[in-house]
Design a protein around this motif. Structure first.
Motif, PDB file in Angstrom:
ATOM      1  N   HIS A 160       0.811  -1.204   0.000  1.00 47.34           N
ATOM      2  CA  HIS A 160       0.000   0.000   0.000  1.00 47.34           C
ATOM      3  C   HIS A 160       0.849   1.261   0.000  1.00 47.34           C
ATOM      4  CE1 HIS A 160      -2.863  -3.030   1.582  1.00 47.34           C
ATOM      5  NE2 HIS A 160      -3.760  -2.311   0.938  1.00 47.34           N
ATOM      6  N   GLY A 206       0.827   4.413  -2.694  1.00 45.66           N
ATOM      7  CA  GLY A 206       0.447   5.695  -2.107  1.00 45.66           C
ATOM      8  C   GLY A 206       1.432   6.794  -2.466  1.00 45.66           C
ATOM      9  N   ALA A 231      -3.844   6.140   2.160  1.00 47.50           N
ATOM     10  CA  ALA A 231      -2.820   5.113   2.333  1.00 47.50           C
ATOM     11  C   ALA A 231      -1.739   5.515   3.327  1.00 47.50           C
ATOM     12  CB  ALA A 231      -2.179   4.777   0.986  1.00 47.50           C
TER      13      ALA A 231
END
Length: 330
Positions: free
Chosen positions: A8, A12, A251
């Protein structure tokens, strides 16, 4: 809070770089448009175009997003009006009384403002490292803009415009904080629904400003001369960049997300170089300072998030918890 996994975190970071690059292009593209379309109408047109794109994104989701829009219409309209209307209009109006380099510096103050707002409203005091990296980034942006070296500071007559632009950034800070206020909305829904909910507000503001004589509606000739730039601004900085930024904030968090706004003037500088204007030594040095501040900030934030998880992993399990069904032992 558990540490963000690389699965993630890396997307991000990529999303935030895409968003800030798109906003960097806004400074270059919108300069010519403002000769034909005034700020309040410029804002309405760009978010009318982005609203059409967001409608296409939410239509495949069925009736669920529209139910959420009806349920949260008021709060979403206020967040969108602050993030899209107040921020965009006040920034453009401020730049009309100042210069683009000042606007770049003012946008770069948003991470500091975000941390101060969190301190005031949530009681979350910024760490010394966060304040130092923000100060380094601000120093780098000021160097890039030429406020410290190379071009010299302008006269105090720009104070009025700079103050308006700075006040406008508070609208974006408040909009960004809203990403955590609606946990039932994912990134696409929050972005799309805030644009759609605030569109009537932007329309009323444009019509009202024209009726009161504060702004002039764009002419057909002005729209003809600037439609390509308006289309680009409506799709890239106003839709794709906002969507990418909200994903990055979800995120990595609001503080880290807004820290990437320091990259906006750097991206504008790189685009100018691609168009044939090479950066000066001061601009290159300032850009290096901004990039270094972003890397340090991200590394420190990653380390801070990893520490609590490491402590949890080292904590031995209490066997009595399994026999008490979660009750606290006396």
């Amino acid at each position: 809070m558990l540490p963000m996994s690389p699965r993630h975190r890396l997307p991000g970071i990529a999303a935030l770089l895409l968003a800030t690059s798109g906003w960097g292009s806004l400074f270059l593209v919108s300069k010519g448009v403002l000769h034909h379309v005034e700020p309040v109408w410029f804002t309405l047109i760009r978010y009318s175009l982005s609203a059409l794109l967001f409608v296409l994104l939410v239509l495949p989701r069925g009736a669920a997003p529209w139910r959420k829009l009806r349920r949260h219409a008021g709060p979403l309209a206020l967040r969108g009006a602050a993030g899209f209307g107040v921020f965009s209009v006040m920034l453009l109006v401020g730049l009309a009384h100042s210069v683009p380099s000042h606007g770049a510096v003012i946008i770069a103050t948003t991470p500091m403002t975000t941390q101060l707002v969190r301190w005031a409203l949530d009681g979350v005091r910024p760490s010394r490292a966060a304040l130092l990296t923000t100060a380094l980034a601000l120093l780098g942006v000021a160097t890039v803009s030429g406020l410290l070296f190379g071009h010299g500071a302008l006269a105090g007559s720009t104070l009025f415009g700079d103050a308006i632009a700075f006040a406008g950034t508070l609208g974006w800070v408040w909009y960004t904080r809203g990403t955590t206020r609606f946990p039932e909305l994912d990134v696409i829904e929050y972005t799309a629904l805030t644009v759609l909910a605030s569109w009537p507000v932007l329309l009323a503001a444009a019509v009202g400003a024209t009726w009161l004589g504060w702004s002039a509606a764009p002419s057909l000739e002005g729209l003809r001369l600037s439609w390509q730039a308006l289309l680009f601004v409506g799709v890239m900085p106003s839709a794709i960049s906002v969507l990418a930024f909200n994903y990055g904030v979800r995120a990595l968090g609001a503080v880290t997300g807004t820290a990437f706004l320091n990259f906006v003037p750097v991206s504008a500088l790189l685009m100018s170089a691609a168009l044939g204007r090479m950066p000066t030594a001061n601009e290159a040095a300032g850009m290096a300072m901004v990039v270094a501040a972003l890397l340090i900030h991200t590394a420190l934030n990653r380390k801070a998030n990893a520490s609590p998880a490491a402590r949890i992993a080292r904590t031995p399990q209490n066997p009595r918890n399994y026999s008490t069904c979660g009750a606290t032992p006396s």
